[in-house]
Scaffold this active site. Structure first.
Site, PDB file in Angstrom:
ATOM      1  N   GLN A 137       0.810  -1.223   0.000  1.00 59.18           N
ATOM      2  CA  GLN A 137       0.000   0.000   0.000  1.00 59.18           C
ATOM      3  C   GLN A 137       0.843   1.273   0.000  1.00 59.18           C
ATOM      4  O   GLN A 137       0.468   2.283   0.576  1.00 59.18           O
ATOM      5  CB  GLN A 137      -1.009   0.014   1.161  1.00 59.18           C
ATOM      6  CG  GLN A 137      -2.099  -1.051   0.976  1.00 59.18           C
ATOM      7  CD  GLN A 137      -3.269  -0.908   1.924  1.00 59.18           C
ATOM      8  OE1 GLN A 137      -3.128  -0.429   3.049  1.00 59.18           O
ATOM      9  NE2 GLN A 137      -4.449  -1.313   1.468  1.00 59.18           N
ATOM     10  N   LYS A 186       3.993   6.026   8.813  1.00 56.83           N
ATOM     11  CA  LYS A 186       3.562   5.254   9.981  1.00 56.83           C
ATOM     12  C   LYS A 186       4.582   5.386  11.116  1.00 56.83           C
ATOM     13  O   LYS A 186       4.219   5.450  12.289  1.00 56.83           O
ATOM     14  CB  LYS A 186       3.382   3.781   9.587  1.00 56.83           C
ATOM     15  CG  LYS A 186       2.595   2.993  10.610  1.00 56.83           C
ATOM     16  CD  LYS A 186       2.154   1.633  10.065  1.00 56.83           C
ATOM     17  CE  LYS A 186       1.294   0.921  11.115  1.00 56.83           C
ATOM     18  NZ  LYS A 186       0.799  -0.372  10.622  1.00 56.83           N
TER      19      LYS A 186
END
Lengths: 586, 177
Positions: A137, A186
């Site tokens: 992703q 992240k």
């Protein structure tokens, strides 16, 4: 008592000072939540996923301060944020994951850019050490969104969060508003900040300084032109409502007696009942408003960008007129139409500055010239639509009746195509900030999520979406969002079983070769009921009034499908690439 | 076609080159040359971009679109006579044993070019100047065997007395000192 009083100071003095408590360090995700709260954000339209999970985990503890709305598709989040932003004037906030989550926002971001809608999109990204490795992703969202954002930035370090978020909101909401995208890795979401969280709202950026107050000499030059005009004409764009300058506009035109037309997105800036309002401009706008642009000697364009749907052939547009162009974005000056008197600044500031310099006037004779076109338009177009006794229901009839029943006070949200033009033609706007539509981008599927967002942003107003049967099928999954969030959005599908506008062009310009425009539609009401939303279909003229009453009086969301004439065309029409004088009435 | 030199002063941030070139690509304007470096102010980058265009009006629109980028502080579009500009070129010329010897005097005196490196059987000659001067030298030196030729983008400074400072208030400009 006395004894206690006398010993108290001693106790205080002898108590050892509390050991210094190390300031609690928070993660990038928590910092993001704190920043959004500090920025005054109340609503987030979002969809979770892998690379944004630390933020969603932090959000769990902020549910009392941040109302997160779970949409059904990220495009829905983007359009809902746009709808919210358009009615509140504050940035709509989207929160999605990396890769497909982010790319699904793209249509909405492009739509927001061209229609100057403030939006802050926060998207997850893979961890810093995985950047550029084709990780799961991972998409180059910075690269993808660079041409369609006002600003974008990738956060790779938790310490950057407060400053970048405050910059994002400042850029999105100031000057000419637009979408901003923040890509946050992240790792930056997870890691702790190395310094205590502190948030300061951004007030200025050295390299970005939108001019609000126009230069005096520009305003004076504009005023001289306006005062010398015999046939002045005000064209109002979206910029006036963005600047919240509706009252200033009214004072200005009432003092000068200048007739006012609006662009598509400028509609509802001024009440359609105002004696100075002469209609809206554009490919399917009003007859008089369009052709009279050829007669004006001074055109005062305020907060608009001369889109080709307004100018037709731009090389022939308002060539006879001197042009005053009031615009906050300097790059719009001379972009399409050369300005004799450019005024760079905020519409509110500019109108205020102009007001004391312009002479009171009346221009009755000039204004009356518009009326003869109104008569023609009324007799050849409006009257036949509204007074049909037989045949299928016409789109204009539905909108006209809705307008009467809501006193022109609803927020109208439209999709894109024939129904959009009909909604604009037949709704009699009485309040500012009442039309939410996709103008520049012409994004099908905009209306349903945008209506939802508008309702969230304006809970006290009636929101009605007018949607085509083609458009509805592009984002109908957002019925689920509307139902889950109990928003009383009313949606009307004007169903002609066609991609109507394309069909109209094929009829007029491609010898009726109807190439892939007919739809085999589902049962829309069954779909709505499947989502838990009430609805009904109306296909008889005599039932239309009752159907609209049922919809408007319904407690909660409602879907009304109206079966309309299959092959109705929108007129007037300025065929693409021709001059406005070649407007067609049939 | 007129040559325009566009000088762009920006914050030094990642991805800005992309944001700037998108503005050219979208309008189908070809970039002839591009040079980027940090300026005398820390954190301020200077882009020098050369384009050819027939319409001054379109170039002015381009300049305003570039100025619109948040990180861009100032943009100037110059004609050739409004700037002092230069390029640098390196020529790697083959000089094997027994070949025609280089006429170093002509190279130095006539063409103002210098040998900057001697290899075993080649030399590297450096020539600075405008594009005409560089191509004149190219025409001369090609009688020898040119192994490699590389030319930089243009660097330019405006001829006006003051630099960028006059366009940003001193106080804010001091931020970058």
């Amino acid at each position: 008592m006395e004894a206690i009083a006398s010993i108290t100071p001693e106790i205080i003095e002898t108590t050892p000072a509390a050991p210094p408590v190390a300031p609690k360090l928070i993660s990038g995700s928590e910092a993001l939540m704190m920043a959004l709260v500090a920025e005054g954000v109340d609503t987030i339209f979002g969809y979770p996923g892998g690379a944004i999970m630390p933020v969603y985990d932090a959000l769990y503890d902020f549910q009392d301060r941040l109302n997160h709305i779970l949409v059904r598709h990220e495009q829905g989040a983007a359009h809902a944020a746009e709808g919210y932003a358009r009615v509140t004037g504050r940035a709509g906030v989207c929160l999605v994951t990396s890769g497909p989550g982010a790319t699904n926002l793209v249509t909405g971001i492009a739509d927001a850019l061209i229609d100057s809608t403030p939006m802050v999109c926060i998207v997850g990204q893979v961890a810093k050490k995985l950047l550029g490795t084709d990780a799961f992703q991972e998409a180059d969202v910075m690269g993808v969104t660079m041409p369609i954002t006002k600003w974008n930035y990738q956060i790779t370090d938790a310490d950057e969060v407060p400053d970048v978020i405050s910059k994002a909101f400042y850029i999105a909401q100031s000057g000419r508003p637009g979408p901003v995208l923040i890509d946050i890795t992240k790792s930056a979401q997870l890691e702790l900040m190395t310094k205590p969280f502190a948030y300061e709202r951004c007030q200025s950026i050295i390299s970005y300084r939108p001019r609000l107050v126009p230069k005096l000499e520009q305003v004076e030059a504009a005023a001289r032109l306006i005062n010398s005009a015999k046939r002045p004409y005000v064209l109002v764009g979206h910029g006036v409502q963005i600047a919240k300058a509706e009252a200033e506009l009214l004072t200005f035109v009432e003092k000068t007696g200048i007739p006012v037309a609006t662009t598509l997105l400028g509609q509802s800036t001024i009440s359609t009942a105002h004696p100075l309002y002469v209609g809206w401009l554009g490919m399917h706008g009003n007859y008089g408003a369009n052709v009279m642009t050829d007669q004006a000697d001074v055109v005062i364009a305020i907060g608009m960008r001369f889109d080709d749907r307004v100018t037709g052939d731009a090389s022939k547009f308002i060539k006879q007129a001197k042009v005053v162009h009031i615009e906050i974005d300097p790059s719009e000056i001379d972009k399409i139409i050369r300005a004799d008197a450019p005024v760079v600044g905020d519409a509110k500031e500019a109108l205020n500055a102009l007001l004391s310099l312009v002479n009171p006037n009346d221009h009755t004779v000039w204004r009356n010239e518009f009326r003869k076109y109104d008569v023609v338009e009324h007799e050849t177009i409006t009257q036949p639509v509204l007074n049909t006794a037989e045949g299928k229901i016409r789109m204009g009839e539905v909108v006209n009746m809705l307008s009467e029943k809501t006193n022109g006070e609803s927020i109208l949200v439209t999709d894109v195509g024939q129904h959009q033009m009909m909604a604009s033609r037949y709704y009699q706007f009485r309040r500012p900030n009442s039309l939410v539509t996709s103008g520049g981008m012409g994004t099908m599927g905009f209306a349903l999520p945008a209506a939802f967002g508008a309702q969230v942003g304006a809970p006290d107003r009636q929101v009605v979406a007018i949607i085509g049967d083609g458009c509805f099928q592009m984002t109908l999954q957002e019925l689920g969002t509307i139902v889950q969030n109990k928003q009383p959005v009313k949606a009307i599908i004007l169903n002609n079983n066609f991609l109507g506008m394309v069909r109209q062009w094929q009829q007029l310009f491609h010898q009726r070769r109807y190439s892939f425009v007919e739809l085999q539609n589902p049962d829309f009401i069954t779909i709505a009921k499947g989502f838990g939303m009430d609805g009904m279909t109306c296909d008889q003229r005599e039932n239309l009034s009752d159907a609209l009453d049922t919809m408007l009086n319904h407690d909660g969301p409602f879907l009304l499908e109206v079966i309309v004439e299959k092959e109705e065309n929108v007129f007037p029409m300025v065929p693409a690439g021709t001059s406005v004088s070649q407007i067609r009435l049939k | 076609m007129t040559t325009y030199t566009i000088c762009i002063f920006t914050e030094n941030t990642i991805g800005l080159l992309n944001r700037i070139t998108i503005i050219f690509t979208r309008r189908r304007i070809n970039i002839e040359s591009l040079t980027v470096s940090e300026t005398e102010r820390k954190g301020v980058s200077r882009f020098t971009i050369v384009i050819k265009h027939e319409s001054r009006e379109e170039v002015e629109k381009l300049v305003r679109q570039i100025r619109k980028i948040v990180e861009v502080m100032a943009v100037f579009g110059y004609l050739n006579d409004e700037i002092v500009y230069n390029e640098i070129a390196l020529f790697k010329v083959s000089t094997p044993l027994g070949s025609k010897p280089l006429d170093v005097e002509t190279i130095n005196k006539k063409y103002k070019a210098w040998v900057v490196y001697w290899g075993l059987d080649y030399v590297v000659i450096e020539k600075t100047g405008n594009d005409t001067e560089i191509f004149d030298f190219f025409a001369y030196i090609k009688q020898y065997d040119i192994l490699e030729f590389v030319r930089s983008g243009r660097v330019a400074v405006g001829k006006t007395e003051k630099g960028l400072v006059e366009y940003l208030p001193e106080m804010e400009w001091a931020y970058y000192l």
